[in-house]
Design a protein around this motif. Sequence first.
Motif, PDB file in Angstrom:
ATOM      1  N   CYS A 130       0.844  -1.195   0.000  1.00  0.00           N
ATOM      2  CA  CYS A 130       0.000   0.000   0.000  1.00  0.00           C
ATOM      3  C   CYS A 130       0.880   1.246   0.000  1.00  0.00           C
ATOM      4  N   VAL A 131       0.263   2.356  -0.389  1.00  0.00           N
ATOM      5  CA  VAL A 131       0.957   3.644  -0.355  1.00  0.00           C
ATOM      6  C   VAL A 131       0.640   4.319   0.971  1.00  0.00           C
ATOM      7  N   VAL A 132       1.685   4.552   1.782  1.00  0.00           N
ATOM      8  CA  VAL A 132       1.532   5.224   3.077  1.00  0.00           C
ATOM      9  C   VAL A 132       2.465   6.432   3.082  1.00  0.00           C
ATOM     10  N   ASN A 133       1.882   7.623   3.185  1.00  0.00           N
ATOM     11  CA  ASN A 133       2.645   8.886   3.162  1.00  0.00           C
ATOM     12  C   ASN A 133       3.522   8.996   1.918  1.00  0.00           C
ATOM     13  N   VAL A 188      -7.689   1.580   1.454  1.00  0.00           N
ATOM     14  CA  VAL A 188      -6.253   1.705   1.259  1.00  0.00           C
ATOM     15  C   VAL A 188      -5.974   1.909  -0.229  1.00  0.00           C
ATOM     16  N   GLU A 189      -4.846   2.558  -0.519  1.00  0.00           N
ATOM     17  CA  GLU A 189      -4.434   2.763  -1.898  1.00  0.00           C
ATOM     18  C   GLU A 189      -3.344   1.749  -2.211  1.00  0.00           C
ATOM     19  N   ARG A 190      -3.622   0.864  -3.161  1.00  0.00           N
ATOM     20  CA  ARG A 190      -2.634  -0.160  -3.536  1.00  0.00           C
ATOM     21  C   ARG A 190      -1.468   0.455  -4.276  1.00  0.00           C
TER      22      ARG A 190
END
Length: 61
Positions: free
Chosen positions: A37-40, A58-60
Amino acid sequence: MAKCAVCGKGSHFGIKVSHSHRRSNRMWKSNVKSVKCVVNGTPKRLYVCASCLRSGAVERA
């Protein structure tokens, strides 16, 4: 077992009851997947449950 990083869903415990009503402990496992996932702005591998994946929480990567 893994817990969902978004909603905190994990395994649940209860009692299995047979036809003759003998009782024993059992566990329900949530459908938790390891996804990137994309985190920050950076890709990171997280444990996310299937319901959070379907809802778009969540953004994959």
